[in-house]
Design a protein around this motif. Structure first.
Motif, PDB file in Angstrom:
ATOM      1  N   ARG A 271       0.811  -1.214   0.000  1.00 24.29           N
ATOM      2  CA  ARG A 271       0.000   0.000   0.000  1.00 24.29           C
ATOM      3  C   ARG A 271       0.849   1.272   0.000  1.00 24.29           C
ATOM      4  N   HIS A 272       1.986   1.211   0.667  1.00 22.52           N
ATOM      5  CA  HIS A 272       2.752   2.446   0.889  1.00 22.52           C
ATOM      6  C   HIS A 272       4.189   2.389   0.382  1.00 22.52           C
ATOM      7  N   GLY A 273       4.689   1.222   0.030  1.00 24.45           N
ATOM      8  CA  GLY A 273       6.112   1.075  -0.236  1.00 24.45           C
ATOM      9  C   GLY A 273       6.514   1.027  -1.689  1.00 24.45           C
ATOM     10  N   THR A 274       5.587   1.296  -2.601  1.00 29.36           N
ATOM     11  CA  THR A 274       5.920   1.310  -4.019  1.00 29.36           C
ATOM     12  C   THR A 274       5.652   2.692  -4.599  1.00 29.36           C
ATOM     13  N   HIS A 280      10.969   3.336 -15.183  1.00 27.21           N
ATOM     14  CA  HIS A 280      11.009   1.922 -14.787  1.00 27.21           C
ATOM     15  C   HIS A 280       9.659   1.371 -14.342  1.00 27.21           C
ATOM     16  N   GLY A 281       8.618   2.188 -14.370  1.00 31.52           N
ATOM     17  CA  GLY A 281       7.304   1.709 -13.967  1.00 31.52           C
ATOM     18  C   GLY A 281       7.174   1.635 -12.449  1.00 31.52           C
ATOM     19  N   THR A 282       6.304   0.767 -11.983  1.00 34.90           N
ATOM     20  CA  THR A 282       6.090   0.614 -10.542  1.00 34.90           C
ATOM     21  C   THR A 282       7.248  -0.172  -9.937  1.00 34.90           C
ATOM     22  N   ILE A 283       7.893   0.436  -8.929  1.00 34.10           N
ATOM     23  CA  ILE A 283       9.041  -0.184  -8.272  1.00 34.10           C
ATOM     24  C   ILE A 283       8.904  -0.010  -6.762  1.00 34.10           C
ATOM     25  N   TYR A 284       9.684  -0.795  -6.024  1.00 39.63           N
ATOM     26  CA  TYR A 284       9.776  -0.591  -4.583  1.00 39.63           C
ATOM     27  C   TYR A 284      10.580   0.670  -4.292  1.00 39.63           C
ATOM     28  N   ALA A 285      10.120   1.470  -3.344  1.00 40.10           N
ATOM     29  CA  ALA A 285      10.955   2.514  -2.773  1.00 40.10           C
ATOM     30  C   ALA A 285      11.905   1.875  -1.773  1.00 40.10           C
ATOM     31  N   TYR A 286      12.986   2.574  -1.451  1.00 36.03           N
ATOM     32  CA  TYR A 286      13.901   2.061  -0.427  1.00 36.03           C
ATOM     33  C   TYR A 286      13.373   2.384   0.965  1.00 36.03           C
ATOM     34  N   GLU A 287      12.878   3.594   1.146  1.00 38.02           N
ATOM     35  CA  GLU A 287      12.290   4.006   2.417  1.00 38.02           C
ATOM     36  C   GLU A 287      11.086   4.891   2.148  1.00 38.02           C
ATOM     37  N   VAL A 288      10.110   4.825   3.040  1.00 38.58           N
ATOM     38  CA  VAL A 288       8.935   5.693   2.983  1.00 38.58           C
ATOM     39  C   VAL A 288       8.561   6.096   4.403  1.00 38.58           C
ATOM     40  N   ASP A 289       7.656   7.097   4.504  1.00 39.58           N
ATOM     41  CA  ASP A 289       7.219   7.523   5.831  1.00 39.58           C
ATOM     42  C   ASP A 289       5.713   7.429   6.033  1.00 39.58           C
ATOM     43  N   GLY A 290       4.968   7.019   5.007  1.00 40.24           N
ATOM     44  CA  GLY A 290       3.520   6.963   5.126  1.00 40.24           C
ATOM     45  C   GLY A 290       2.855   8.314   5.041  1.00 40.24           C
ATOM     46  N   LEU A 291       3.649   9.365   4.880  1.00 36.78           N
ATOM     47  CA  LEU A 291       3.137  10.734   4.778  1.00 36.78           C
ATOM     48  C   LEU A 291       3.359  11.308   3.390  1.00 36.78           C
ATOM     49  N   GLY A 292       3.785  10.485   2.460  1.00 37.92           N
ATOM     50  CA  GLY A 292       4.058  10.935   1.105  1.00 37.92           C
ATOM     51  C   GLY A 292       5.527  10.981   0.752  1.00 37.92           C
ATOM     52  N   PRO A 319       7.412  -9.576 -11.301  1.00 40.94           N
ATOM     53  CA  PRO A 319       7.508  -8.362 -12.122  1.00 40.94           C
ATOM     54  C   PRO A 319       7.906  -7.121 -11.342  1.00 40.94           C
ATOM     55  N   LEU A 320       7.402  -6.962 -10.124  1.00 40.39           N
ATOM     56  CA  LEU A 320       7.766  -5.798  -9.322  1.00 40.39           C
ATOM     57  C   LEU A 320       9.239  -5.842  -8.949  1.00 40.39           C
ATOM     58  N   ARG A 325      14.767  -4.105  -9.836  1.00 37.32           N
ATOM     59  CA  ARG A 325      16.148  -4.491 -10.131  1.00 37.32           C
ATOM     60  C   ARG A 325      16.715  -3.662 -11.283  1.00 37.32           C
ATOM     61  N   GLU A 326      15.901  -3.465 -12.318  1.00 36.80           N
ATOM     62  CA  GLU A 326      16.359  -2.648 -13.439  1.00 36.80           C
ATOM     63  C   GLU A 326      16.683  -1.228 -12.987  1.00 36.80           C
ATOM     64  N   PHE A 327      15.869  -0.684 -12.088  1.00 34.81           N
ATOM     65  CA  PHE A 327      16.142   0.641 -11.536  1.00 34.81           C
ATOM     66  C   PHE A 327      17.440   0.635 -10.729  1.00 34.81           C
ATOM     67  N   VAL A 328      17.581  -0.353  -9.850  1.00 32.71           N
ATOM     68  CA  VAL A 328      18.751  -0.410  -8.966  1.00 32.71           C
ATOM     69  C   VAL A 328      20.043  -0.485  -9.767  1.00 32.71           C
TER      70      VAL A 328
END
Length: 437
Positions: A271-274, A280-292, A319-320, A325-328
């Motif tokens: 919900r909050h970590g991508t 690169h499309g939808t990817i995982y963030a490395y860190e988030v705060d839940g506030l944007g 796929p995610l 990985r392509e981004f990294v």
């Protein structure tokens, strides 16, 4: 208790060396043996209580994460080696004791000596070297305990694992609402800003997301945003293994709690970590705060986004993961460097334009291509500056410019990759959904 100090005559290592020698470069096998023997001979200290203390290399403390990863390659050698089995069990015993003593600490002393990275840190426990709270410090010993069980079928460590897991779940539940429930604070007056948490040691503000908060990254640098995504996914995988161990140990309540928390962590990440990246499309963030707030990068230290198949029950074909990985592994990642001798992921923890051998090994291990794994192995032996050992990091254009001459975790990652290239690695143990012991 005496533990093995060499693996040179281990039948599986002899097979691995023969396979690696056949690839045409004798450095592959020599470095494998040297890295494994160095950990056994120089980092392991038997303790009077039957446990084993493990230094990470050129620092005299035991990191919960590092001591786990240092032992991971030996899991491939355990089935018919009771001496190595006893060593892993002894390290787990020590880790369990350390976690129950202070689940917010990341590194410990062998005795209550009061030695510390900084004697002015808030923690006054003489057993604690450093109390930087990192989610992965609790996840990795549980991962090791589960993989040890699956590799050997031994169950004498499960009671300790279950008792320790209860303490871990309590902390991870508390830190799901860090702002209101947690009393953890960390400040350090000396050193860089990455060594302390802002806002009186609380860290940057976060909202509740279902994920669990971390003060520091696996690099021991402060989190920019409190929810480290790869650490949360690693914690979920550790909870998968905890649930299996708890059921086997006759504790269905703990198993249900572990399953429930693992689901909450994964849902929070979903919900909050991508993020949606323009290239690169939808990817995982490395860190988030839940506030944007979201940090788009990766760090060479595990758990990293790149390492998710190794530590988080994420498929290399997901796929995610593949988009991430392509981004990294691209210039879009601010910690990725390409030089005249190598390319790979570094870390804000070390100087700019420095690549980490750990990340090179992880890149090889998470590739489904045999040629790519061998290329990673070749990069590692080509950039050891003629030392026969792995370093923390090296400059992308000059491997003689490196940090930390003795770093056992990096040696272990070389060994994992070399064993994998030889077809004798720990890959069958990565996924918690595989066959049980």
């Amino acid at each position: 208790m005496q533990f093995p100090t060499s693996v040179g005559d281990h039948p599986l290592i002899e097979r691995a060396v023969r396979h690696l020698d056949a690839l045409g470069d004798p450095r592959y096998g020599r470095t494998l043996v040297r890295c494994l023997d160095d950990t056994l001979a120089r980092t392991i200290r038997p303790m009077p209580d039957g446990s084993a203390f493990v230094v990470t290399g050129d620092i005299p403390a035991m990191w919960l994460r590092d001591s786990s990863t240092q032992l991971m390659p030996y899991l491939a050698l355990l089935r018919d080696d009771p001496g190595l089995q006893d060593l892993v069990a002894a390290v787990l015993q020590r880790q369990f004791e350390q976690i129950r003593r202070d689940p917010y600490a990341n590194a410990f002393n062998p005795e209550p000596s009061g030695r510390a990275h900084d004697t002015e840190d808030l923690c006054e426990d003489p057993w604690v070297w450093e109390e930087k709270y990192e989610v992965d410090s609790l996840a990795f010993p549980l991962l090791l305990a589960h993989r040890f069980w699956r590799a050997t079928g031994r169950t004498d460590h499960l009671d300790g694992a279950v008792r320790t897991a209860r303490a871990v779940l309590t902390v991870w539940r508390t830190e799901q609402d860090h702002e209101h429930l947690s009393s953890y604070r960390f400040t350090r007056s000396a050193g860089p800003a990455s060594d302390t948490l802002p806002h009186g040691g609380r860290g940057t503000p976060v909202a509740r997301t279902g994920m669990t908060w971390s003060g520091f990254r696996p690099s021991d640098d402060a989190c920019a945003y409190g929810y480290n995504v790869p650490a949360n996914l690693c914690a979920a995988a550790a909870l998968d293994g905890t649930a299996e161990m708890a059921r086997h140990a006759g504790d269905p309540e703990l198993a249900e709690d572990a399953d429930a928390l693992a689901a909450e962590l994964r849902e929070g990440v979903a919900r909050h970590g991508t993020v949606d990246h323009p290239d690169h499309g939808t990817i995982y963030a490395y860190e988030v705060d839940g506030l944007g707030g979201a940090l788009l990068m990766d760090d060479a230290n595990m758990p990293s986004l790149l390492s998710l198949p190794l530590v988080a029950n994420v498929s290399t074909t997901d796929p995610l993961y593949r988009a991430t990985r392509e981004f990294v592994l691209s210039p879009a990642n601010p910690t990725w460097y390409r030089g005249s001798v190598a390319e790979g992921v570094g870390s804000p923890h070390t100087p700019a334009e420095h690549i980490w051998p750990i990340a090179v090994a992880v890149q090889g291990l998470t590739s489904d291509d045999d040629a790519a794994r061998l290329a990673a192995l070749r990069t590692l032996v080509d950039t050891d500056a003629g030392t026969g050992a792995m370093h923390e990091s090296f400059h992308k254009d000059d491997p003689t410019r490196f940090t930390r001459p003795w770093f056992s975790w990096a040696n272990a990652m070389y060994a994992e990759l070399a064993l994998d290239v030889a077809g004798l690695g720990t890959r069958p143990l990565w996924s918690g959904s595989s066959a049980k012991p």
